[in-house]
Design an enzyme around this catalytic site. Structure first.
Site, PDB file in Angstrom:
ATOM      1  N   ILE A 132       0.823  -1.213   0.000  1.00 20.56           N
ATOM      2  CA  ILE A 132       0.000   0.000   0.000  1.00 20.56           C
ATOM      3  C   ILE A 132       0.859   1.265   0.000  1.00 20.56           C
ATOM      4  CG2 ILE A 132      -1.992  -1.079   1.107  1.00 20.56           C
ATOM      5  CD1 ILE A 132      -1.040   0.041   3.766  1.00 20.56           C
ATOM      6  N   GLY A 133       2.168   1.098  -0.036  1.00 21.40           N
ATOM      7  CA  GLY A 133       3.043   2.269  -0.066  1.00 21.40           C
ATOM      8  C   GLY A 133       4.497   1.861  -0.141  1.00 21.40           C
ATOM      9  N   THR A 134       5.306   2.701  -0.782  1.00 16.75           N
ATOM     10  CA  THR A 134       6.732   2.420  -0.918  1.00 16.75           C
ATOM     11  C   THR A 134       7.527   3.677  -0.626  1.00 16.75           C
ATOM     12  OG1 THR A 134       6.311   0.743  -2.612  1.00 16.75           O
ATOM     13  CG2 THR A 134       8.545   1.602  -2.465  1.00 16.75           C
ATOM     14  N   GLY A 135       8.574   3.524   0.180  1.00 17.76           N
ATOM     15  CA  GLY A 135       9.445   4.645   0.502  1.00 17.76           C
ATOM     16  C   GLY A 135      10.833   4.419  -0.036  1.00 17.76           C
ATOM     17  N   LYS A 158       5.756  -2.841   7.780  1.00 16.68           N
ATOM     18  CA  LYS A 158       6.777  -2.017   7.136  1.00 16.68           C
ATOM     19  C   LYS A 158       8.017  -2.886   6.934  1.00 16.68           C
ATOM     20  CE  LYS A 158       9.338   2.307   7.838  1.00 16.68           C
ATOM     21  NZ  LYS A 158       9.520   3.447   8.780  1.00 16.68           N
ATOM     22  N   ASP A 208      11.788  14.562  12.300  1.00 16.19           N
ATOM     23  CA  ASP A 208      11.294  14.489  10.915  1.00 16.19           C
ATOM     24  C   ASP A 208       9.765  14.537  10.894  1.00 16.19           C
ATOM     25  OD1 ASP A 208      11.309  14.368   8.188  1.00 16.19           O
ATOM     26  OD2 ASP A 208      11.665  12.210   8.068  1.00 16.19           O
TER      27      ASP A 208
END
Length: 305
Positions: free
Chosen positions: A130-133, A152, A252
């Protein structure tokens, strides 16, 4: 029962009245015939049994309920102590693997087994991503219990880089020590040379950045909800800065690292660059964070304090 009175008549006949209890001290001089037919009376008169000691009765009344109460709660106390011991052992002694790496899972409506994670994601198939960093991907997994979690996972190449490995372990260290309603909850982790991942609570709305960049999502966030998001983040930061043994600086905070649940409540995530702030030291460190979110003045310096 015959009541205690300050004065009694000189002549008295209480026979055959179905009386019970102790004969008052002021009536003990009357003959036994006065109380004939009252078999439940007691006292120091011929033909009647002596009354039991009042102190003995009081002791029985107090001790019996107390013992019953202690016996009833004893199993509960043992259960609580066992759970605390188990939680402490799990926290401080994660199970070592044959490679010397760590795998630790906390209870989450029952045990989450490593095999359940692999099965739920079909060995981290891309269709669950559902997401990539820059150094990892996030997967959505439905456990056998029906609960949904977010995973993650560190990319294999990045896992070999000391910087990313340190960041990953740093996040585990912080999230296992802090608890706040506006900080994402860590349910478990796996540190293995072939597979490194973290298990978080699943937050349905994703990041604040995504919610603001999609028109339909942004329209849902009126100003009241946006103010509540700011309040949630502020409460979490206040907790980290003032309520921990040593202040924790996230370093951050950006819209990418603020996650939202279905009620649009905010949760701070991604503690990879966080650090403890020791008041006794200078706390000098290299600049980290997302450009555009860190203080503009710091972008011109190599160090921040």
């Amino acid at each position: 029962m015959i009541p205690e009175l300050p004065i009694y008549p000189k002549k008295l006949n209480l026979s055959f009245n179905s009386l019970w209890g102790p004969i008052p001290h002021g009536l003990l001089h009357f003959p036994p015939e006065t109380f004939t037919g009252n078999k439940d009376l007691c006292g120091s008169i011929q033909g009647f049994i002596p009354c039991p000691s009042t102190k003995h009765n009081l002791a029985v009344i107090i001790l019996v309920p107390t013992l019953l109460f202690l016996i009833s709660i004893f199993p509960l106390v043992i259960f609580i102590l066992c759970q605390q011991y188990r939680a402490k052992a799990l926290k401080h002694n994660p199970s070592p693997t044959k490679n010397g790496d760590l795998f630790s899972i906390w209870n989450f409506d029952g045990k989450i087994a490593f095999e359940d994670i692999i099965k739920a994601t079909e060995d981290f198939d891309i269709k669950y991503c559902i997401g990539t960093g820059c150094y990892g991907s996030v997967y959505r997994a439905v456990l056998p219990s029906g609960k949904v979690v977010a995973l993650k996972k560190l990319h294999r190449l990045e896992a070999e880089q000391p910087t990313y490995d340190t960041s990953f372990r740093n996040e585990i260290n912080f999230l296992t020590e802090i608890r706040h309603k506006n900080i994402v909850k860590l349910h478990g982790f796996c540190l293995h040379n072939r597979c490194m991942f973290l298990i978080y609570e699943y937050l349905e709305k994703g990041s604040l950045f995504y919610a603001l960049s999609v028109d339909d999502e942004a329209m849902e966030m009126d100003w009241t909800k946006r103010v509540n998001i700011v309040k949630g983040v502020a409460h979490a930061l206040s907790y980290m800065h003032h309520d921990c043994n040593l202040p924790i600086v996230h370093r951050d905070i950006s819209s990418n690292n603020i996650l939202l649940n279905s009620e649009l409540e905010a949760f701070i995530a991604d503690f990879g660059t966080a650090r403890l702030l020791d008041p006794a030291s200078s706390n000098g460190t290299v600049i980290v964070g997302t450009y555009g979110y860190i203080a503009p003045a710091l972008e011109c310096w190599h160090w921040k304090y």
